[in-house]
Design an enzyme around this catalytic site. Sequence first.
Site, mmCIF file in Angstrom:
data_model
loop_
_atom_site.group_PDB
_atom_site.id
_atom_site.type_symbol
_atom_site.label_atom_id
_atom_site.label_comp_id
_atom_site.label_asym_id
_atom_site.label_seq_id
_atom_site.Cartn_x
_atom_site.Cartn_y
_atom_site.Cartn_z
ATOM 1 C CB THR A 260 2.921 -9.471 2.624
ATOM 2 O OG1 THR A 260 1.961 -8.791 3.421
ATOM 3 C CG2 THR A 260 2.526 -9.356 1.171
ATOM 4 N N GLY A 261 5.300 -11.630 2.836
ATOM 5 C CA GLY A 261 6.418 -12.352 2.196
ATOM 6 C C GLY A 261 6.130 -13.850 2.095
ATOM 7 C CE LYS B 114 1.023 -3.832 -4.822
ATOM 8 N NZ LYS B 114 0.689 -2.671 -3.979
ATOM 9 C CB CYS C 27 12.830 -3.118 7.765
ATOM 10 S SG CYS C 27 14.038 -2.397 6.660
ATOM 11 C CD GLU D 230 8.662 -5.089 11.815
ATOM 12 O OE1 GLU D 230 7.751 -5.707 11.251
ATOM 13 O OE2 GLU D 230 9.622 -4.586 11.216
ATOM 14 C CD GLU E 149 16.185 -7.567 1.494
ATOM 15 O OE1 GLU E 149 16.231 -7.685 2.738
ATOM 16 O OE2 GLU E 149 17.107 -7.943 0.757
HETATM 17 P P1 NAD Z 1 2.873 -5.147 3.504
HETATM 18 O O1 NAD Z 1 3.479 -6.484 3.425
HETATM 19 O O2 NAD Z 1 1.514 -4.997 4.052
HETATM 20 O O3 NAD Z 1 2.793 -4.461 2.063
HETATM 21 C C1 NAD Z 1 3.934 -4.315 1.240
HETATM 22 C C2 NAD Z 1 3.504 -4.299 -0.209
HETATM 23 O O4 NAD Z 1 2.901 -5.564 -0.528
HETATM 24 C C3 NAD Z 1 2.459 -3.250 -0.551
HETATM 25 O O5 NAD Z 1 2.743 -2.748 -1.853
HETATM 26 C C4 NAD Z 1 1.163 -4.040 -0.566
HETATM 27 O O6 NAD Z 1 0.178 -3.482 -1.410
HETATM 28 C C5 NAD Z 1 1.622 -5.378 -1.120
HETATM 29 N N1 NAD Z 1 0.795 -6.530 -0.746
HETATM 30 C C6 NAD Z 1 -0.084 -6.654 0.274
HETATM 31 N N2 NAD Z 1 -0.613 -7.900 0.305
HETATM 32 C C7 NAD Z 1 -0.034 -8.588 -0.713
HETATM 33 C C8 NAD Z 1 -0.130 -9.934 -1.177
HETATM 34 N N3 NAD Z 1 -0.931 -10.832 -0.599
HETATM 35 N N4 NAD Z 1 0.641 -10.306 -2.221
HETATM 36 C C9 NAD Z 1 1.481 -9.428 -2.808
HETATM 37 N N5 NAD Z 1 1.609 -8.140 -2.419
HETATM 38 C C10 NAD Z 1 0.870 -7.722 -1.376
HETATM 39 O O7 NAD Z 1 3.936 -4.289 4.296
HETATM 40 P P2 NAD Z 1 3.820 -2.764 4.733
HETATM 41 O O8 NAD Z 1 2.848 -2.695 5.849
HETATM 42 O O9 NAD Z 1 3.615 -1.917 3.524
HETATM 43 O O10 NAD Z 1 5.313 -2.467 5.261
HETATM 44 C C11 NAD Z 1 5.684 -2.688 6.587
HETATM 45 C C12 NAD Z 1 6.514 -3.942 6.712
HETATM 46 O O11 NAD Z 1 7.561 -3.936 5.765
HETATM 47 C C13 NAD Z 1 7.215 -4.071 8.054
HETATM 48 O O12 NAD Z 1 7.093 -5.387 8.552
HETATM 49 C C14 NAD Z 1 8.665 -3.769 7.762
HETATM 50 O O13 NAD Z 1 9.583 -4.310 8.654
HETATM 51 C C15 NAD Z 1 8.783 -4.299 6.392
HETATM 52 N N6 NAD Z 1 9.902 -3.665 5.681
HETATM 53 C C16 NAD Z 1 11.018 -4.403 5.421
HETATM 54 C C17 NAD Z 1 12.109 -3.823 4.801
HETATM 55 C C18 NAD Z 1 13.350 -4.613 4.485
HETATM 56 O O14 NAD Z 1 14.104 -4.199 3.625
HETATM 57 N N7 NAD Z 1 13.601 -5.732 5.117
HETATM 58 C C19 NAD Z 1 12.063 -2.486 4.459
HETATM 59 C C20 NAD Z 1 10.914 -1.761 4.737
HETATM 60 C C21 NAD Z 1 9.829 -2.376 5.357
#
Ligand code: NAD
Length: 475
Positions: A224-225, A169, A276, A374, A242
Amino acid sequence: MAKQYKNLINGKMIDNGEWLDVVNPATEEVIGQVPACGQAELDAAVSAARAAFKTWKKTSFDERRTAIRAIGKAISDNTDELFRLLTAEQGKPHQQAQGEIMGAAYMVNAQADLDLEDELNIDNEKESIRTRRVPVGVVGGIVPWNFPVSMAVQKIVPAMLSGCTIVLKPSPFTPLATLRIAELIADAAPPGVVNIITGEDSLGPLITAHPDIDKITFTGSTATGKKIMEGASADLKRITLELGGNDASIVMPDADPKKVAEQLFWASFTNAGQICIAAKRVYIHEDIYDELSAAIAEVAKNVTVGDGSEQGTGVGPIQNKKQYDRVVELIEDAKDKGYKFLTGGDVDPSGTGYFVPLTILDNPPEDARIVAEEQFGPVMPLMKFSTEEEVIARANDSDYGLAGAVWTADEDKGVEIAEQLETGTVWVNQFLKLTPHTPFAGHKQSGFGAEYGKEGLLEFTYPQVIMVNKQNVPA
Ligand code: NAD
């Protein structure tokens, strides 16, 4: 009407007649539509992946490699079209978008060469014991909007290579280049091995909760993680997370400001700071603080913020309105508290596009929100430090533990400091580098498990131990 991009389910490009708009963050125009999927489409994709798993898990590594290399070729053969589409949906300048597409193709091919050999633990006249690796099954991949293509292939390739099948997704903000790739790779593997479906954020929890998905591989925010870890606990799905970071860069007094200023700038501002592993807190030794902070501010003055499709743009917009509002809030907080700005700080909310000026803060306190949280945007706090011990403690004083950097003329000293940082990756005199052969793993609340390299591949497998008693043959 904006172009409609379909989903890949069971080898076919399909839609369900309901659409989500995708917006260009530089122009705020709708540039495409993608299917708004829910439980029914997810069930269809998962059942296709489950059916494909029965045969895909029995294929040889060579067969899987052939399919993976076809994906790498499809991406590199279409770099031009893909990077333009990526800029339009994500905002990053053309040159950086081209780097993401070419980098994704490189990562696909480099990881295709990884292997998972059986380990022969014991083999004598009495017994043999062998550990093999078996694929976990159907994987749910969930991807963010900052590096949509890199992250998508980073989920697809190890899943395929290990013998798993996947339902991926993309972020609802940036699904277009991924769905164009879906179209290009629809025939690369048997139907159902790779499925790509789009929907709102609400599709994510349905994936996490799906009883026929065995593993979740997720890149996104720490918040979200945590929800994913909780959701996956219901049936003990395997997880790889991640997550976010608040990476510290430490600049020692022997670093030449002229040599490091530009590199530090790009460590923070590449992709408008939405990385990130960007340098999100920069600690500079007091002996060189004034000279280096002035040199970084000078670099900023010569970089153009604008539409990523225009020549000369160095930094594009923030990818979406929600993130834009968050970055503006952090800047406003810094202003309210009276912190000093070296550049930027004045956001014009009336203009078109989610643009934020390159903002550099002069020595805000450690508990400032812009330092403690962050930012994920083009805002760089520079802080002064006096001693090595003090700066290591300040760098480690975070719930995050993704990456960090040390800049020094003394390489040994750099390594000595690097080894004391509580993060999964530490660079000495470089930045933002990842390799396909080494694990990328967040410590603390920056992640769970690893991606890339053999460790990343192992995450898609269970160990299975085969023990044979050679002296107890019932014949
Ligand atoms: P996000 O957590 O809002 O969304 C990421 C994905 O999760 C999207 O596809 C979203 O639709 C989905 N999602 C949202 N809510 C969900 C839920 N409850 N259950 C399952 N899936 C859900 O993150 P974002 O705003 O898209 O990205 C920014 C964040 O990602 C920053 O904190 C950044 O540091 C992190 N990031 C980490 C890495 C890494 O490798 N460590 C890489 C890139 C970004």
